[in-house]
Enzyme design. Structure first.
Site, PDB file in Angstrom:
ATOM      1  CD  GLU A  46      -0.216   1.830  14.266  1.00 22.63           C
ATOM      2  OE1 GLU A  46      -1.865   1.586  13.377  1.00 22.63           O
ATOM      3  OE2 GLU A  46      -0.222   0.702  15.066  1.00 22.63           O
ATOM      4  CG  HIS A  56      -4.282  -2.807  13.082  1.00 19.32           C
ATOM      5  ND1 HIS A  56      -3.412  -2.339  11.971  1.00 19.32           N
ATOM      6  CD2 HIS A  56      -4.192  -2.572  13.933  1.00 19.32           C
ATOM      7  CE1 HIS A  56      -3.080  -1.243  13.186  1.00 19.32           C
ATOM      8  NE2 HIS A  56      -3.103  -1.262  14.163  1.00 19.32           N
ATOM      9  CD  GLU A  57      -5.219  -3.967  17.291  1.00 17.06           C
ATOM     10  OE1 GLU A  57      -4.526  -4.289  17.920  1.00 17.06           O
ATOM     11  OE2 GLU A  57      -5.919  -3.581  16.750  1.00 17.06           O
ATOM     12  CG  HIS A  82      -0.089  -4.393  17.532  1.00 20.00           C
ATOM     13  ND1 HIS A  82       0.381  -2.508  17.620  1.00 20.00           N
ATOM     14  CD2 HIS A  82      -1.338  -3.586  16.814  1.00 20.00           C
ATOM     15  CE1 HIS A  82       0.160  -1.931  16.997  1.00 20.00           C
ATOM     16  NE2 HIS A  82      -0.684  -2.150  16.364  1.00 20.00           N
TER      17      HIS A  82
END
Length: 511
Positions: free
Chosen positions: A306, A276-277, A280
């Site tokens: 996001e 997830h990170e 980003h």
């Protein structure tokens, strides 16, 4: 002074400000990862001093003089030119900053720093009453800020504000308004609850016990680093560190950092949190470096940001193709997976079950967690809910939307870091990101062909390059809604996401 000279002055001045902001980002990363316990008080004062300096620069009257020279000139005739994008954003930031008193800017910075520190200490102790005074102060300051920004108004190109909440939401998702979000969320929640009912009624249940075997932290970190490198994250321009609440932070070009948290008895948190990170971070590493320090070189919005993180965590990272590539390696790294079949593992990491914790929620229920937070924030800013009553309101909404309710505060109203940092209006961007992600991904498959066979071969570059061309390289040239429509041909909506979930979970759960 010519418009060209004025624009050059703006570029140099705003880039200098961006360097100072970059130091603030470094201090924020340190505060969440490495700072000694006794250093928090001094760090809060440092952040307040930096906020004062940044506010002074943001309200420097020379900005207004330079902007007046450039506005109306041939430099900004094309509304999509780099100069026009920058000047419009600088004007908006200048008017908003001038409206915020220095006293409020400094108070907000200090309250946010102190609030996060208090949350980190009080959440493990389940101490809501101890945290409440910090939250009250943050909410009062946020409301004061919203009232000021409401009077300033939005960018002339965006819809007017309808209520206080819009003024804060607009800072995270330019152009978004509560009056548009509420029907969108109703449409989405209706589809999600129908899908959830069919999943729970299917009689199929994955064995999630395989995810709760022993996964040593060091092995998780080593495996996570392999995934990062394979997917295209530049480890020479970033790093991976442990933290209490995972985040990505861009210090500047060549320095985009990721943090995650590991549980030795839960596979998903460390691995999917890292993916997830990473999403980003890939966005930040893909922004045009030549435009760093200007709006043109920034992300379009938190919702678009996001979309990138949810894409890599879920649409890529939870796909069967992804694990066809990486599950054999996972079995080598984690002996606890030795007897697990790929199909069973894939089903387990896509298990659907209503739960209490947002960051560990599955794709189907995740946005119901966001709906709870959106409705609570709206009620607070509309004066329909008091902070003292927030925990019970939280429990009631969880029962209504997810059929579960927390027995404590730490896994209820205190579970997220956002409110402790005064980030009201942030949560809706998570759901918008999910919706954008589904639309972007569908368009990528339309143009590149089926992506899962590529993932199964470890070929992530074609998809990453597509996102770099279509999304990252544009920076904030377009408003989020316009960017989605430009890339996909359709305005943002719920249907692409619901179709994606229907196809994926219909196959997994047999309907």
């Amino acid at each position: 002074m010519t418009p060209e000279a004025a624009y050059q002055n703006l570029l140099e001045f705003q880039r200098e400000t961006a360097y100072l902001g970059s130091l603030g980002a470094l201090a924020a990363w340190d505060q969440r990862t490495m700072i000694p316990r006794k250093g928090h008080g001094h760090r809060a004062r440092q952040m307040a001093a930096l906020a004062r300096l940044l506010h002074e620069r943001a309200t420097d009257p020379r900005i207004g003089e330079w902007l007046e020279k450039v506005e109306g000139s041939s430099l900004v005739e094309d509304p999509l030119s780099d100069a026009a994008v920058n000047v419009r954003a600088w004007r908006r930031a200048y008017e908003r900053a001038r409206a915020i008193p220095e006293r409020l800017a400094v108070e907000l910075a200090q309250a946010r720093s102190e609030g996060e520190t208090a949350w980190e200490a009080l959440r493990p102790r389940d101490d809501w009453q101890g945290f409440l005074p910090y939250l009250k102060r943050l909410f009062a300051l946020a409301k004061e800020e919203a009232e000021i920004l409401m009077a300033v108004g939005p960018d002339p190109l965006d819809p007017p504000y309808g209520e206080l909440y819009d003024a804060l939401l607009d800072g995270y998702e330019p152009g978004a308004r509560a009056r548009d979000l509420e029907p969108l969320f109703r449409e989405l929640s209706s589809g999600l609850k129908g899908l959830l009912d069919r999943i729970l009624g299917s009689g199929r249940r994955p064995d999630v016990g395989v995810l709760h075997r022993h996964y040593p932290k060091e092995a998780q970190r080593a495996f996570a680093l392999e995934l990062l490198q394979a997917c295209g994250y530049d480890l020479e321009a970033g790093r991976l560190d442990p933290t209490a609440h995972p985040f990505e932070i861009a210090i500047g070009p060549g320095d985009v950092r990721i943090t995650t948290r590991y549980y030795e008895d839960f596979f998903n948190a460390g691995i999917f949190g890292t993916l997830h990170e990473m999403g980003h971070a890939l966005y930040e590493q893909g922004l045009p470096e030549a435009h760093w320090g200007t709006p043109r070189g920034e992300a379009a919005s938190l919702g678009v940001h996001e979309s990138q993180s949810r894409t890599w965590e879920n649409l890529v990272g939870r796909s069967l193709g992804f694990w066809e590539r990486f599950f054999p390696r996972a079995k080598e790294v984690f002996s606890s997976l030795a007897d697990v079949r790929l199909e069973d593992f894939h089903f387990a990491v896509n298990a659907v079950e209503p739960s209490l914790i947002r960051v560990e929620a599955d794709e189907v229920t995740y946005n119901l967690h966001i709906l709870v937070r959106l409705e609570l924030e709206l009620a607070l800013f509309r004066g329909e809910l008091f902070l003292e009553d927030l925990p019970e309101a939280w429990r009631e909404k969880y029962r209504a939307y997810l059929g579960v309710a927390p027995r404590d505060y730490k896994d209820g109203v205190m579970q997220d870091v956002h409110w402790s940092g005064g980030m009201f209006g942030y949560f809706p961007t998570y759901t918008l990101g999910n919706l954008y992600a589904a639309q972007f991904f569908a368009k990528a498959q339309e143009e590149l062909g089926p992506l899962e066979p590529l993932f199964a071969r470890g070929e992530f570059t074609p998809f990453l390059d597509w996102t770099r061309r279509k999304i990252h390289a544009e920076g904030s040239r377009f408003r989020p809604r316009a960017l989605v429509e430009r890339v996909t041909g359709s305005p943002p909506g719920a249907q692409a996401f619901l179709r994606y979930l229907e196809a994926k979970y219909g196959a997994l759960y047999g309907f």
